[in-house]
Scaffold this motif. Structure first.
Motif, PDB file in Angstrom:
ATOM      1  N   ALA A  52       1.106  -0.968   0.164  1.00  0.00           N
ATOM      2  CA  ALA A  52      -0.296  -0.256  -0.050  1.00  0.00           C
ATOM      3  C   ALA A  52       1.296   0.716  -0.113  1.00  0.00           C
ATOM      4  O   ALA A  52       0.231   2.180  -0.544  1.00  0.00           O
ATOM      5  CB  ALA A  52      -1.314  -0.006   1.083  1.00  0.00           C
ATOM      6  N   GLU A  56      -3.220   4.676  -3.396  1.00  0.00           N
ATOM      7  CA  GLU A  56      -4.265   4.979  -3.152  1.00  0.00           C
ATOM      8  C   GLU A  56      -5.176   4.047  -3.370  1.00  0.00           C
ATOM      9  O   GLU A  56      -5.343   3.057  -4.539  1.00  0.00           O
ATOM     10  CB  GLU A  56      -5.067   6.470  -3.940  1.00  0.00           C
ATOM     11  CG  GLU A  56      -4.475   7.649  -4.226  1.00  0.00           C
ATOM     12  CD  GLU A  56      -5.024   8.503  -4.072  1.00  0.00           C
ATOM     13  OE1 GLU A  56      -6.286   8.620  -4.497  1.00  0.00           O
ATOM     14  OE2 GLU A  56      -4.953   9.975  -4.049  1.00  0.00           O
ATOM     15  N   ALA A  59      -9.496  -0.635  -0.948  1.00  0.00           N
ATOM     16  CA  ALA A  59     -10.325  -2.348  -0.080  1.00  0.00           C
ATOM     17  C   ALA A  59      -8.877  -3.716   0.018  1.00  0.00           C
ATOM     18  O   ALA A  59      -7.643  -3.760  -1.164  1.00  0.00           O
ATOM     19  CB  ALA A  59     -11.601  -2.955  -0.189  1.00  0.00           C
ATOM     20  N   GLN A  93      -8.800  -5.541   9.931  1.00  0.00           N
ATOM     21  CA  GLN A  93      -9.462  -3.732  10.244  1.00  0.00           C
ATOM     22  C   GLN A  93      -9.034  -3.440  11.169  1.00  0.00           C
ATOM     23  O   GLN A  93      -8.442  -2.023  10.927  1.00  0.00           O
ATOM     24  CB  GLN A  93     -10.970  -3.982   9.518  1.00  0.00           C
ATOM     25  CG  GLN A  93     -11.364  -4.120   8.755  1.00  0.00           C
ATOM     26  CD  GLN A  93     -12.599  -4.757   8.625  1.00  0.00           C
ATOM     27  OE1 GLN A  93     -13.457  -4.306   7.281  1.00  0.00           O
ATOM     28  NE2 GLN A  93     -13.502  -4.240   9.742  1.00  0.00           N
ATOM     29  N   MET A  98      -8.695  -0.508   6.916  1.00  0.00           N
ATOM     30  CA  MET A  98      -9.191  -0.263   5.464  1.00  0.00           C
ATOM     31  C   MET A  98      -9.988  -1.289   5.224  1.00  0.00           C
ATOM     32  O   MET A  98     -10.393  -2.198   6.237  1.00  0.00           O
ATOM     33  CB  MET A  98      -7.576  -0.841   4.735  1.00  0.00           C
ATOM     34  CG  MET A  98      -6.912  -0.150   5.117  1.00  0.00           C
ATOM     35  SD  MET A  98      -5.316  -0.866   4.069  1.00  0.00           S
ATOM     36  CE  MET A  98      -5.569  -0.768   2.369  1.00  0.00           C
ATOM     37  N   HIS A  99     -10.659  -1.354   4.496  1.00  0.00           N
ATOM     38  CA  HIS A  99     -11.753  -2.015   3.901  1.00  0.00           C
ATOM     39  C   HIS A  99     -11.278  -3.792   3.598  1.00  0.00           C
ATOM     40  O   HIS A  99      -9.868  -3.647   3.208  1.00  0.00           O
ATOM     41  CB  HIS A  99     -12.861  -1.434   3.120  1.00  0.00           C
ATOM     42  CG  HIS A  99     -13.265  -0.393   2.953  1.00  0.00           C
ATOM     43  ND1 HIS A  99     -14.488  -0.199   4.139  1.00  0.00           N
ATOM     44  CD2 HIS A  99     -13.469   1.054   2.550  1.00  0.00           C
ATOM     45  CE1 HIS A  99     -14.539   0.818   4.308  1.00  0.00           C
ATOM     46  NE2 HIS A  99     -14.035   1.761   3.056  1.00  0.00           N
TER      47      HIS A  99
END
Length: 315
Positions: A52, A56, A59, A93, A98-99
């Protein structure tokens, strides 16, 4: 919109940043050092954070072998990791912010083939993954089928021989015992024991001490009669299973993936023949096509990422 896909395998954890077209733009992998839940969790968190960086990310989708609940959150049971009712999504999570979704690995691979691979032009598809075992995925009406409790499409455990060979799931006669890479190796050893067309298989086994899947694959490639006979028997069983699935699901396409699928038409031909011989009301309704999976080793991460992106878009 980019998402991260993680595929937890028995020997490695693979991860990738995937764009909305199914293209991998960044990837990573690490050995699965231990099957302990905390070690796996730490490895997944570290990989997601690394992937990451500078991106951007909408999920994260995590694909793993096992029974996952309908909310794509809890792992009911995993065969290779000590997960029993493991709230894996909640744990990730909490640590990543994050999703997250958690998906069965065969479902993720099947979804990738449906969206970006061999099944991209149909609305209804069944995928069978022929590896050490048999995995499965069903897409019906453009939607991934999970069942009422989330654990549907365990196609490898469809019974084809009542009272047949014992399966690791606790039942007997599952297609996994007759149509998997493990089954192909058993068939090859039986032919080696019998002599005749199994003479080359027997000589390889005698020279090396044991037959391996790679040995059988190489003998198939050079046209050895024994290895080809074992592959045809395997394809016959798979074709019969596909006929039963076709009677229930009426797919437009069967996609065959996994390591054994590298045999291509040498595997597809006996599958098609056996399917047609076993198909109810043959000749009176449209018949599905058969194809080899296209995404191969990337299917798990691509499918997991795409399912996660769709989840993020829906909330």
């Amino acid at each position: 919109m980019r998402a991260i896909g993680i595929d937890i395998g028995g020997t490695k954890i693979a991860g990738a940043v995937v764009d909305e077209f199914g293209t991998i733009v960044k990837h990573d992998r690490t050995p699965t050092i231990a099957a302990e839940p905390q070690v796996i969790e730490d490895s997944v968190v570290a990989m997601v954070q690394s992937l990451a960086e500078g991106e951007e990310i909408a999920a994260v989708g995590v694909a793993a072998a096992g029974f996952i609940d309908a909310s794509q959150s809890v792992v009911y049971y995993a065969p290779n990791i000590n997960w029993r009712n493991e709230p894996f999504r909640e744990k990730l999570q909490d640590r990543l912010g994050m999703h997250i979704i958690v998906e069965n690995d065969a479902n993720a691979a099947g979804w990738a083939e449906f969206r970006f691979g061999a099944g991209r032009l149909v609305s209804d598809m069944v995928m069978l993954t022929i590896g050490t075992g048999v995995g499965g995925a069903i897409v019906s009406g453009d939607r991934l089928f999970r069942g009422g409790f989330g654990a549907g499409a365990e196609l490898g455990h469809m019974r084809v021989v009542p009272g047949g060979l014992p399966c690791g799931c606790g039942a007997h006669g599952c297609i996994e015992q007759y149509g998997s890479g493990r089954a192909l190796l058993r068939l090859a050893n039986e032919l080696a024991d019998a002599g005749g067309i199994g003479q080359v298989l027997a000589s390889v086994r005698q020279r090396k001490g044991v037959l391996t899947g790679q040995d059988v694959s190489e003998l198939v490639t050079i046209g050895d009669p024994g290895a080809l006979s074992a592959l045809r028997t395997l394809g016959t069983w798979i074709g019969q299973a596909c006929a039963s699935l076709g009677a229930v699901l009426d797919p437009q396409l069967f996609v065959i993936g996994g390591g054994v699928a590298q045999a291509g038409d040498l595997l597809l031909d006996p599958i098609r023949q056996s399917f047609l011989e076993s198909l109810p009301a043959r000749g009176y309704h449209p018949e599905p096509s058969f194809a080899i999976a296209e995404l191969v080793n990337d299917a798990g991460v691509v499918g997991a990422a795409d399912l996660a992106r769709q989840y993020a878009e829906s909330i």
